[in-house]
Design an enzyme around this catalytic site. Sequence first.
Site, PDB file in Angstrom:
ATOM      1  N   LYS A 237      12.049   0.800   2.039  1.00 18.45           N
ATOM      2  CA  LYS A 237      11.306  -0.780   2.479  1.00 18.45           C
ATOM      3  C   LYS A 237      12.559  -1.588   2.413  1.00 18.45           C
ATOM      4  O   LYS A 237      13.304  -2.077   1.327  1.00 18.45           O
ATOM      5  CB  LYS A 237      10.596  -1.176   2.620  1.00 18.45           C
ATOM      6  CG  LYS A 237       9.185  -0.455   2.826  1.00 18.45           C
ATOM      7  CD  LYS A 237       7.888  -0.942   2.116  1.00 18.45           C
ATOM      8  CE  LYS A 237       7.170   0.405   2.705  1.00 18.45           C
ATOM      9  NZ  LYS A 237       5.565   0.785   1.403  1.00 18.45           N
ATOM     10  N   GLU A 290       0.472   8.599   4.804  1.00 12.97           N
ATOM     11  CA  GLU A 290      -0.520   9.123   3.001  1.00 12.97           C
ATOM     12  C   GLU A 290      -0.857   7.385   2.663  1.00 12.97           C
ATOM     13  O   GLU A 290      -0.577   6.424   2.884  1.00 12.97           O
ATOM     14  CB  GLU A 290       1.788   9.063   2.460  1.00 12.97           C
ATOM     15  CG  GLU A 290       2.350   7.654   1.719  1.00 12.97           C
ATOM     16  CD  GLU A 290       3.227   8.603   1.266  1.00 12.97           C
ATOM     17  OE1 GLU A 290       3.179   9.231   0.073  1.00 12.97           O
ATOM     18  OE2 GLU A 290       4.492   7.193   1.331  1.00 12.97           O
ATOM     19  N   ARG A 294      -1.095   2.669  -6.340  1.00 18.47           N
ATOM     20  CA  ARG A 294      -0.685   1.884  -7.128  1.00 18.47           C
ATOM     21  C   ARG A 294      -0.907   0.129  -7.023  1.00 18.47           C
ATOM     22  O   ARG A 294      -0.630   0.449  -4.836  1.00 18.47           O
ATOM     23  CB  ARG A 294       0.017   2.659  -7.483  1.00 18.47           C
ATOM     24  CG  ARG A 294       1.376   2.412  -5.721  1.00 18.47           C
ATOM     25  CD  ARG A 294       2.940   3.101  -6.674  1.00 18.47           C
ATOM     26  NE  ARG A 294       3.316   3.544  -5.768  1.00 18.47           N
ATOM     27  CZ  ARG A 294       4.267   3.165  -4.628  1.00 18.47           C
ATOM     28  NH1 ARG A 294       4.123   1.010  -4.539  1.00 18.47           N
ATOM     29  NH2 ARG A 294       4.812   3.401  -3.606  1.00 18.47           N
ATOM     30  N   VAL A 297       4.995  -2.973  -4.365  1.00 20.27           N
ATOM     31  CA  VAL A 297       6.133  -3.614  -4.586  1.00 20.27           C
ATOM     32  C   VAL A 297       6.052  -4.887  -3.546  1.00 20.27           C
ATOM     33  O   VAL A 297       6.345  -6.029  -3.917  1.00 20.27           O
ATOM     34  CB  VAL A 297       7.774  -3.345  -3.360  1.00 20.27           C
ATOM     35  CG1 VAL A 297       8.991  -4.022  -3.875  1.00 20.27           C
ATOM     36  CG2 VAL A 297       7.852  -2.119  -4.713  1.00 20.27           C
TER      37      VAL A 297
END
Length: 457
Positions: A237, A290, A294, A297
């Site tokens: 990204k 997916e 967590r 970013v």
Amino acid sequence: MITKVLIANRGEIAVRIIRACREYGVRTVAVCSEADRSALHAQIADETVCIGPAASKDSYLNVKNILSACEITGANAVHPGFGFLSENAAFARACAKCSIEFIGPSADAIDRMGNKAQAKETMRSAGVPVVPGSDGIVETVEDARRIAGEIGYPVMVKASAGGGGRGIRLVRDEEELAPSMLAAQQEALSFFGDSGVYIEKFIEDPRHIEIQILADKFGNIIHLGERDCSMQRRNQKVLEESPSPAAFMTQELREKMGRAAILAAKAVNYHSAGTIEFLVDRYGNFYFMEMNTRIQVEHPITELVTGVDIVKEQLRIADGRFLSYSQRDIRLSGHAIECRINAENPSQGFRPSPGTIRALYMPGGPGVRIDSAMYAGYTIPPYYDSMIAKLITYAGSREEAIAKMKWALAEFIVDGVDTNIEFQLNLLRDEDFERAEYDIGFLNRKKFSGSSGGAKA
Ligand code: ADP
Ligand code: ADP
Ligand code: MG
């Protein structure tokens, strides 16, 4: 109760987590490698422990030393940030064994989402739309041929243990199938120690749109709307926006995707912050790709449009508190954009550019946020990720957020290393970007330069 948090990470995300811990009222322990003794995170935490040599495998991935650092300092919780040990179920289990709270989901939830072929199965049975493809792992070329024939070319062969864009092959026709499958299997084996691959339909020119969720330990789950991360270079990204500016995005579709994301989280008994990634075709059909178990970013753009501090919520959840918000409390307002600023040279194939920052000027003002661990005189080491800052702008409309971003990029001075600041400026000036007409293939088709001379918005 959490009293002291060890941050098992470095760079801007470690600084971001230390700040959240302070506001939450708990003490902080930084860990650093020998190459990071003068890094910002190591300087601003309450305590710092050096956990090994520069190479990540000897320091930031060194589970034994990280757990010893908890023991020495009395830290009773660990925040893993992103990358490194953040999606490592064995590490989450080791923390639990030592009575250390892992600030993230359970090891079991990480396991169930880490194997991507299995995760798709779990999602399919939970009623979440997935990209059409094989039922789990495909063992033989004969099976692959039959399945690809059924779903129709082009198809993608993907590593089940994959991550970071590795072990993925596009297959245009039957002739390419056998060699591509072999190549994907070999790459998967060498990167992840697991040659398992699965097959899915290649979605033409999709957008990458992901939903942020938050779940507490009592089964309460909410979503915080979407982020559009279609601006990618080699599956990495580059720029993200919230809300998605895609023509097909409506409040109705947002709610539908949000409900699917909540179903996905429920299916694995998820708690903490998490992200469900979808591919969306031009008609607004979305498919589960997916789940990232967590903090991500690009979480700041969601924080700006919702007003929720996601890292602080992670701390509260880990501490056994209820979510601070219900779904009714969450309203998206305004528009936020994030540009990833990397120490790299776009005109030399984006080659990383570590080195000493001689002079530094970071933009500011209303609606401008910078998450970074840079300071003047700091030497960026060559051993880690090249992202050195995230520049985020927030305004009432997309147009205003873009205008702010252009000026903020133009003001930004990093002297001493090469950066992608001008590349980002050129991207923002593109007419198709301005019209919000872009998909995941955009940066591969357009050739933006990175050194167009003086930075002018
Ligand atoms: P996000 O989805 O949060 O944007 P990225 O794909 O940019 O995540 O990855 C975030 C960080 O994690 C980056 O520093 C990247 O290098 C690292 N990372 C991603 N995938 C892996 C992996 N499989 N193994 C190790 N590090 C990874
Ligand atoms: P990783 O775990 O490496 O991040 P993903 O499954 O998230 O792997 O895929 C990485 C990127 O590859 C996606 O963001 C998208 O750009 C592209 N991609 C993956 N699957 C497909 C597909 N079926 N069709 C088209 N593009 C895909
Ligand atoms: Mg991904």
